[in-house]
Design an enzyme around this catalytic site. Structure first.
Site, PDB file in Angstrom:
ATOM      1  N   GLY A 244       0.835  -1.204   0.000  1.00 22.90           N
ATOM      2  CA  GLY A 244       0.000   0.000   0.000  1.00 22.90           C
ATOM      3  C   GLY A 244       0.865   1.247   0.000  1.00 22.90           C
ATOM      4  O   GLY A 244       1.991   1.230  -0.498  1.00 22.90           O
ATOM      5  N   SER A 245       0.327   2.301   0.598  1.00 23.51           N
ATOM      6  CA  SER A 245       1.020   3.590   0.550  1.00 23.51           C
ATOM      7  C   SER A 245       2.228   3.607   1.482  1.00 23.51           C
ATOM      8  O   SER A 245       2.306   2.822   2.437  1.00 23.51           O
ATOM      9  CB  SER A 245       0.055   4.703   0.966  1.00 23.51           C
ATOM     10  OG  SER A 245      -0.249   4.547   2.340  1.00 23.51           O
ATOM     11  N   GLY A 249       2.772   2.017   5.209  1.00 24.13           N
ATOM     12  CA  GLY A 249       3.929   1.148   5.452  1.00 24.13           C
ATOM     13  C   GLY A 249       4.767   1.622   6.624  1.00 24.13           C
ATOM     14  O   GLY A 249       5.277   0.812   7.406  1.00 24.13           O
ATOM     15  N   GLU A 266       5.814  -3.487   0.658  1.00 20.54           N
ATOM     16  CA  GLU A 266       5.817  -3.214  -0.781  1.00 20.54           C
ATOM     17  C   GLU A 266       4.978  -1.963  -0.958  1.00 20.54           C
ATOM     18  O   GLU A 266       3.749  -2.027  -1.001  1.00 20.54           O
ATOM     19  CB  GLU A 266       5.244  -4.438  -1.507  1.00 20.54           C
ATOM     20  CG  GLU A 266       5.680  -4.549  -2.942  1.00 20.54           C
ATOM     21  CD  GLU A 266       4.643  -4.014  -3.860  1.00 20.54           C
ATOM     22  OE1 GLU A 266       4.771  -2.842  -4.256  1.00 20.54           O
ATOM     23  OE2 GLU A 266       3.693  -4.751  -4.176  1.00 20.54           O
ATOM     24  N   CYS A 300       1.468   0.099  -8.530  1.00 21.18           N
ATOM     25  CA  CYS A 300       2.661   0.669  -7.878  1.00 21.18           C
ATOM     26  C   CYS A 300       3.808   0.698  -8.873  1.00 21.18           C
ATOM     27  O   CYS A 300       4.775   1.417  -8.686  1.00 21.18           O
ATOM     28  CB  CYS A 300       3.000  -0.072  -6.599  1.00 21.18           C
ATOM     29  SG  CYS A 300       3.104  -1.805  -6.815  1.00 21.18           S
TER      30      CYS A 300
HETATM   31  C1  UN1 Z   1       1.179  -3.610  -7.613  1.00 20.62           C
HETATM   32  O1  UN1 Z   1       0.901  -2.652  -8.321  1.00 20.62           O
HETATM   33  O2  UN1 Z   1       1.046  -3.558  -6.359  1.00 20.62           O
HETATM   34  O3  UN1 Z   1       4.405  -5.649 -12.075  1.00 20.62           O
HETATM   35  C2  UN1 Z   1       1.614  -4.921  -8.139  1.00 20.62           C
HETATM   36  C3  UN1 Z   1       3.199  -5.395 -12.152  1.00 20.62           C
HETATM   37  C4  UN1 Z   1       2.229  -6.414 -11.602  1.00 20.62           C
HETATM   38  C5  UN1 Z   1       2.108  -6.295 -10.133  1.00 20.62           C
HETATM   39  C6  UN1 Z   1       1.860  -4.919  -9.616  1.00 20.62           C
HETATM   40  N1  UN1 Z   1       2.703  -7.735 -11.954  1.00 20.62           N
HETATM   41  O4  UN1 Z   1       2.762  -4.376 -12.663  1.00 20.62           O
END
Ligand code: UN1
Length: 513
Positions: A244-245, A249, A266, A300
């Site tokens: 998440g953000s 985190g 993450e 992300c």
């Molecule tokens: C995410 O955005 O939290 O690499 C995961 C990627 C995807 C996973 C993203 N396989 O864009």
């Protein structure tokens, strides 16, 4: 809600949602539970209401999981792998339905919804193989007739906090590995996307039940940040994996750290593609546009910045502007559309605010943004993907906005480009587009990208599950999914066995009695 979606909910056993938590077969909630409506960002229609678990219910779930761990850890790892294999099979059978629900509840395109379920299937396959490869090393002892080796044991209860943007895949990256490692899982899904989580819990549970595995190996707790806080402070949860953000985190890390637990974080990314004078511009265009517009800029790994060499800057900008003119925005379930809505009205407000902040700092929009309204856009969550020419040091550029806003930055030499690429607080994903070996290798060297993921001639998003996924700096340092990420779900033990008839001490120390 269309009839097709209703059928899908029925098919996935989520037509009647009265419960806030599940330890497997058992589901429950209290009479006075907080109830929350789940509204699809695609059409603004209510899909269902869910209930939030209380602290007492959370506690009861943890106790069930704690008990389950004692028996689950005794199941041989390849047998645990066999169960994960069956979960992968059931996901294959339900890929269409679950992928469609992901798309409807979260708003990503149907292709990406299917892709997300495929990612779950892939990690199950990976975990099956892994279940026979939980290797430790053997070492040579400095003492005669001694043997040294290391082994990995399961940790216990793994808390999984997942985000709305990958509502199911990120859970599976954690759960599939944790299960083969002999751990049990408690999942707190995003409060924005609990329905897909309920569907996954049913799918996993069907397999656990078929194999007569007791309650508590796969648990689900629906709730808001209170559940995340309980988990983070709970010494019964040795590892909390949170996606998440950066703000969230930091809170998880502080709470888990204060009790010396383990966290796997993450968090935010601020990912850039460097487009050099030696890049294939057509290939770069696909990578850049998918990276920026895919999942409406809510990955992300989304591409937020393009760092473009001055010699190709204008030409590439023109290509981008004309490509953005082709992007079809609308119902993500309609496969003709490239981009669906943002997750909710708050996300729209943040997007609009970021555009204003960018303009205030001197950003020049070459493709204007804005909210799309009326007709097919009546849910109010649809926005236009936009492009601004900026300076890397702008406050808004340093910040991760979870929306389709793409920033263009010009550079003149590669060292400068790498410095710009690294010159943000986050360090998740990065890419260079070039056909020049020196440029590519410099980008990948110790003096190159400082991110957890660094690609050549591929965009920043769309990582495969086989590699370790995660990043540095404010991204949190965690690694999930492939490679040896499984080690974080286990505790390592070093064993030294003396089979001699004396007891020599290490380092040659003499201690005679
Ligand atoms: C995410 O955005 O939290 O690499 C995961 C990627 C995807 C996973 C993203 N396989 O864009």
């Amino acid at each position: 809600m269309s009839l097709a979606i209703k059928d899908i909910l029925d098919h996935l056993h989520i037509n009647d949602i009265n419960d806030a938590f599940s330890t497997g077969n058992q589901w429950g909630s209290s009479a006075n539970a907080v109830t929350k409506d789940i509204v699809s960002p695609t059409d603004g229609k209510k899909i269902a209401s869910v209930k939030y678990a209380t602290a007492d219910e959370y506690n009861a779930v943890i106790e069930t999981a704690k008990k389950a761990f004692k028996t689950w850890r005794q199941v041989p790892a390849p047998k645990r792998g066999e169960i994960v294999r069956q979960i992968g099979e059931l996901l294959r059978e339900n890929k269409k339905q679950l992928g469609t629900l992901v798309s409807y509840e979260m708003g990503k395109s149907l292709q990406e919804g299917y892709g997300e379920v495929q990612e779950m299937i892939d990690i199950c396959d990976f975990a099956v193989g892994l279940s026979r490869q939980l290797y430790g090393l053997t070492m040579h002892s400095e003492r005669p007739e001694h043997r040294m080796y290391e082994q990995y044991h399961p940790l216990g209860i793994i808390g999984i906090i997942s985000a709305f943007n990958f509502p199911v895949a990120v859970w599976s990256w954690n759960a599939a590995l944790a299960w083969v490692c002999g751990d049990v899982c408690i999942w707190k899904p995003s409060e924005k996307t609990p329905l897909t989580a309920i569907a996954c819990q049913h799918i996993a549970q069907e397999v656990f039940k078929r194999n007569n595995i007791e309650e508590g190996v796969s648990c689900l707790v629906i709730g808001d940040r209170q559940i995340g806080e309980l988990m983070s402070n709970d010494t019964r949860v040795p590892l909390v994996s949170a996606t998440g953000s950066t703000r969230m985190g930091k809170a998880v890390s502080a709470a888990v750290g204060a009790r010396l637990g383990k966290s796997l974080l993450e968090l935010g990314g601020n990912n850039a593609i460097i487009i050099t004078e030696n890049a294939d511009l057509d290939m770069s265009l696909i990578g850049a546009v998918f990276g920026a517009v895919g999942t409406a800029g809510q990955r992300c790994t989304s591409t937020r910045r393009l760092i473009i060499h001055e010699s190709v800057y204008e030409a590439f900008k023109q290509k981008l502007v004309s490509a953005y003119g082709q992007i079809k925005i609308g119902d993500p379930l309609d496969e003709n559309n490239h981009m669906g809505p943002l997750i909710d009205q708050d996300a729209v407000a943040l997007y609009l605010d970021s555009i204003e902040k960018c303009k205030a700092e001197g950003g020049r929009f070459v493709v204007e943004g804005g909210k799309l309204e009326g007709g097919a856009y009546s849910s109010g969550c649809y926005v236009k993907p936009c492009i601004a020419e900026v300076e890397n040091h702008f406050k808004i550029v340093q910040h991760e906005t979870f929306a389709p806003i793409l920033y263009l930055i010009k550079y003149s030499d590669l060292d400068e480009a790498i410095e710009l690429q690294n010159g943000v607080p986050q360090g998740l994903s990065s890419a260079i587009m070039t056909n020049n070996l020196r440029e590519a290798e410099t980008f990948l060297s110790y003096a190159g990208s400082d991110c957890g993921i660094a690609n050549v001639n591929i965009g920043t998003s769309g990582a495969e599950i086989g590699g370790a996924f995660g990043g540095e700096k404010e991204t949190g340092g965690g690694r999930e999914s492939g490679s040896d990420a499984w080690k974080v779900y286990m505790r390592r033990q070093t064993n030294t066995i003396n089979y001699s008839k004396t007891l020599p001490l290490a380092q040659g120390i003499k201690f005679d009695l």
